[in-house]
Design an enzyme around this catalytic site. Structure first.
Site, mmCIF file in Angstrom:
data_model
loop_
_atom_site.group_PDB
_atom_site.id
_atom_site.type_symbol
_atom_site.label_atom_id
_atom_site.label_comp_id
_atom_site.label_asym_id
_atom_site.label_seq_id
_atom_site.Cartn_x
_atom_site.Cartn_y
_atom_site.Cartn_z
ATOM 1 N N MET A 30 -11.837 -8.750 2.786
ATOM 2 C CA MET A 30 -12.630 -7.598 3.174
ATOM 3 C C MET A 30 -14.070 -7.860 2.766
ATOM 4 S SD MET A 30 -10.295 -4.275 2.182
ATOM 5 C CE MET A 30 -8.671 -4.021 2.907
ATOM 6 N N HIS A 52 -4.332 -2.541 -7.900
ATOM 7 C CA HIS A 52 -5.587 -3.191 -7.531
ATOM 8 C C HIS A 52 -6.665 -2.198 -7.138
ATOM 9 C CE1 HIS A 52 -8.482 -5.267 -4.879
ATOM 10 N NE2 HIS A 52 -8.413 -6.163 -5.825
ATOM 11 N N HIS A 53 -6.328 -1.196 -6.353
ATOM 12 C CA HIS A 53 -7.311 -0.156 -6.075
ATOM 13 C C HIS A 53 -6.624 1.140 -5.694
ATOM 14 C CE1 HIS A 53 -7.334 -1.492 -1.631
ATOM 15 N NE2 HIS A 53 -7.008 -0.229 -1.593
ATOM 16 N N HIS A 105 -3.021 0.479 -3.916
ATOM 17 C CA HIS A 105 -2.760 -0.913 -3.527
ATOM 18 C C HIS A 105 -2.109 -1.623 -4.710
ATOM 19 C CE1 HIS A 105 -4.621 -5.108 -2.441
ATOM 20 N NE2 HIS A 105 -3.303 -5.123 -2.487
ATOM 21 N N HIS A 111 -11.991 -9.471 -1.663
ATOM 22 C CA HIS A 111 -10.725 -9.921 -2.249
ATOM 23 C C HIS A 111 -10.900 -11.272 -2.941
ATOM 24 C CE1 HIS A 111 -8.122 -7.027 0.419
ATOM 25 N NE2 HIS A 111 -8.791 -6.407 -0.534
ATOM 26 N N HIS A 156 -16.855 -4.324 -2.376
ATOM 27 C CA HIS A 156 -15.428 -4.654 -2.386
ATOM 28 C C HIS A 156 -15.127 -5.884 -1.542
ATOM 29 C CE1 HIS A 156 -11.140 -4.022 -2.727
ATOM 30 N NE2 HIS A 156 -11.004 -3.983 -1.412
ATOM 31 N N TYR A 197 0.873 -1.171 0.000
ATOM 32 C CA TYR A 197 0.000 0.000 0.000
ATOM 33 C C TYR A 197 0.911 1.221 0.000
ATOM 34 C CZ TYR A 197 -4.210 -2.746 0.939
ATOM 35 O OH TYR A 197 -5.252 -3.625 0.847
#
Length: 612
Positions: free
Chosen positions: A466, A237-238, A309, A393, A391, A205
């Site tokens: 998550m 990823h985000h 991320h 994973h 959201h 991150y």
């Protein structure tokens, strides 16, 4: 002329090199499926039917399909082209062994086809639900589209292998939104990392603070687009934007650092309120015409922290990234200021999934107590939710954001029964939803851990889990997070823990008794427990009934008074599922449900196709 009146046409339109039975116009959606811009898809839909137009840089066949997982097996496929000026199209399906079969029910209706010296165009339609078990229903959930093409048409021995001219893309075909028409004169600014060295590890991150574009008066941000460095589409990823303390020293803007790191700058801790979220596979997001993200006033962001991320499971070395976001803004103000509420399961090790489970369900509650206090004081008439980003994973398979008012469950705010980890974006709601004080929400996530040997923990990496829903709403109120977390004591009792070591001096904390768990952390004890499918199912049922810790936070680091209290999950009288269309009787004519990936295998079959 609308394709819906094709059957009424007496004189079909004829074009050079084309046989057309009705030209379709007014497509509201479009996308490019391949990285070189050679495969273009347009579509539109109503409550019953969807119509596609595909334009590909080839004079050979075109293949298009719907897959349960992005692979060929168990997919719906359609293949067509134009041979000697005559278009053809046929419906197939692939079995679990990837063997292709002609579908007995030909559920696609060819609208027109044409080609020139470089390109082929095909248009066809089908019903969203065909009641054909070989077809794949088209719903509001994520759809995994597969595609292919070849330079040659289908020959007497069937289609030639497409080679590298193939791919897949996840999308929402029934997305009520449409592409934004942003003027080329529209002002914008970028929040962009410059040459970030991505660490040699699977999850990073990366955070950096940016100053928002300075304006002399209030403006509205009306569209946000990802700027993903080419070739890094699977690495990034985000991206989250957080509002920071407006009194920061501008020296904090100079360099980025790993987030959630012991040595990260203290200024990062002031950045708590989520402003916007983008996730992998998502495209740009345009706010509705009456709503915008406010900048330029005393309560608006001056500084924002951009959290990126990076997902690097292959441990690539020497990767340098310059991705970010582009934000379009205007002085022409909309009626309302937008806000974001994070709802779901508070990210913590107390959120855990046993191994070997075909299905495991987690629930994160935005409690009536939190919404009563926050909305009751800030906006008694309620707020209107207009978009949701769900959201999870890698273990995630389906997500719903459920909505309750009193004892009544309303239709879900949003749902995705075919969740794809690689495709997560804000979904515009077909109709805005009023959220009132005293309502409550449940973010429900379904996971599979059947191939995992150890516990899966709530956490930051993509191998952790998550369960979150980000709600875009208006008018903006002082509520940033509305979440819950099941109490840990009940979870520990399930595996036989009797006592933990006190005082707690380490994290994860240590177990004292029984002896078999003595001196193990609680995570190690959970992993040591001998899980089975039946035990996992019993654990799941127990966790869903546990008292839960409420998270109800304001902007920045402030909290509503209800935060930290313990409440019981609400009793649900009856479950409401997303609306569905009933299948017609088998005696009624069907109209295509799936797009399958092959074609007429001989010239004589081609002629048969044309007569269908």
């Amino acid at each position: 002329m609308s394709f819906l009146t094709c059957s009424e046409m007496i004189h079909p339109v004829t074009l050079p090199k084309v046989t057309a039975t009705c030209m379709v116009s007014g497509f509201s959606h479009s996308t490019i499926l391949d990285p070189h811009g050679k495969y273009n898809l347009k579509w539109r839909f109503d409550r019953r039917t969807i119509t596609f137009e595909i334009e590909v840089e080839t004079r050979g066949y075109i293949g298009f399909g719907l897959s349960p997982n992005g692979a060929m097996a168990s997919s719906d496929i359609v293949i067509g082209g134009v041979t000697d000026g005559t278009p053809y199209l046929q419906d197939y399906f692939a079995d679990a062994n990837r063997k292709v079969h002609r579908d007995v029910q030909q559920n696609y209706r060819l609208q027109y086809g044409r080609e020139n010296s470089t390109h082929t165009v095909l248009a066809f339609s089908r019903h969203l639900l065909t009641c054909d078990t070989s077809d794949k229903d088209i719903t509001e959930s994520t759809v995994r589209v597969i595609w292919a093409y070849h330079s040659e048409d289908v020959g007497p021995s069937g289609p030639m292998y497409h080679g590298v001219n193939r791919g897949r893309k996840s999308m929402r075909l029934l997305d009520p939104g449409s592409k934004a028409n942003i003027s080329s004169e529209m002002d914008f600014f970028n929040l962009q990392n410059i040459n970030v060295p991505v660490p040699f590890k699977d999850t990073t991150y990366w955070c950096q603070i940016f100053k928002i574009q300075e304006v002399q008066k209030k403006h509205h941000i009306i569209r946000i687009e990802p700027l993903i460095q080419r070739g890094h589409e699977n690495l990034v990823h985000h991206i989250l934007l957080y509002q920071c303390d407006s009194t920061l020293n501008e020296s904090e803007l100079k360099a980025g650092h790993e987030c959630y790191h012991p040595n990260m700058p203290d200024s990062f801790l002031t950045c708590e309120t989520i402003v916007f979220a983008w996730a992998i596979g998502g495209e740009g997001f345009t706010y509705p015409p009456h709503v915008g993200l406010s900048i330029g006033t005393s309560i608006d962001p001056v500084y924002v922290l951009m959290e990126v991320h990076y997902d690097n499971p292959a441990f690539q070395k020497g990767v340098v990234d310059s991705s970010g976001l582009r934000l379009f803004y205007t002085p022409e103000l909309r009626q309302y200021d937008a806000g974001v509420i994070e709802t779901g399961v508070w990210v913590s090790l107390y959120h855990m999934l046993p191994p070997g489970m075909q299905e495991y369900i987690s629930e994160g509650h935005c409690t009536r107590e939190c919404l009563q206090e926050s909305l009751g004081q800030e906006m008694p008439s309620g707020v209107r939710v207009f978009a949701v980003l769900m959201h999870a994973h890698l273990a995630g398979r389906a997500i719903r954001t459920r909505h309750f008012r009193g004892q009544e469950e309303l239709q879900p705010l949003s749902h995705d029964e075919e969740f794809d980890f690689n495709f997560q974006e804000f979904q515009l709601l077909k109709d805005e939803r009023l959220l009132l004080p005293g309502d409550n929400l449940i973010t429900e996530c379904k996971y599979t851990t059947k191939d995992r040997q150890n516990m899966t923990w709530g956490g930051l990496t993509t191998r952790d889990e998550m369960c979150l829903s980000y709600l875009l709403y208006y008018p903006r109120v002082n509520l940033a997070r509305c979440e819950s977390l099941p109490e840990i004591i009940g979870q520990l009792k399930f595996i036989g823990v009797k006592e933990i070591q006190v005082p707690v001096t380490t994290w994860p904390f240590m177990i004292k008794s029984p002896k078999k768990y003595s001196s193990l952390s609680f995570t190690e004890a959970m992993d040591k427990y001998r899980w089975s499918k039946n035990r996992g199912k019993s654990f799941n049922q127990m966790v869903l009934q546990l008292p839960m810790n409420v998270r109800c936070s304001k902007w920045g680091q402030d909290e509503w008074s209800i935060q930290g209290t313990i409440v019981s999950p609400p009793e649900v009288k009856s479950e409401v599922k997303p609306p569905s269309t009933m299948c017609r009787s088998a005696s009624e004519p069907h109209s295509g449900v799936v797009l399958l990936f092959t074609m007429c295998l001989t010239y004589s079959i081609v002629q048969t196709c044309l007569s269908l």
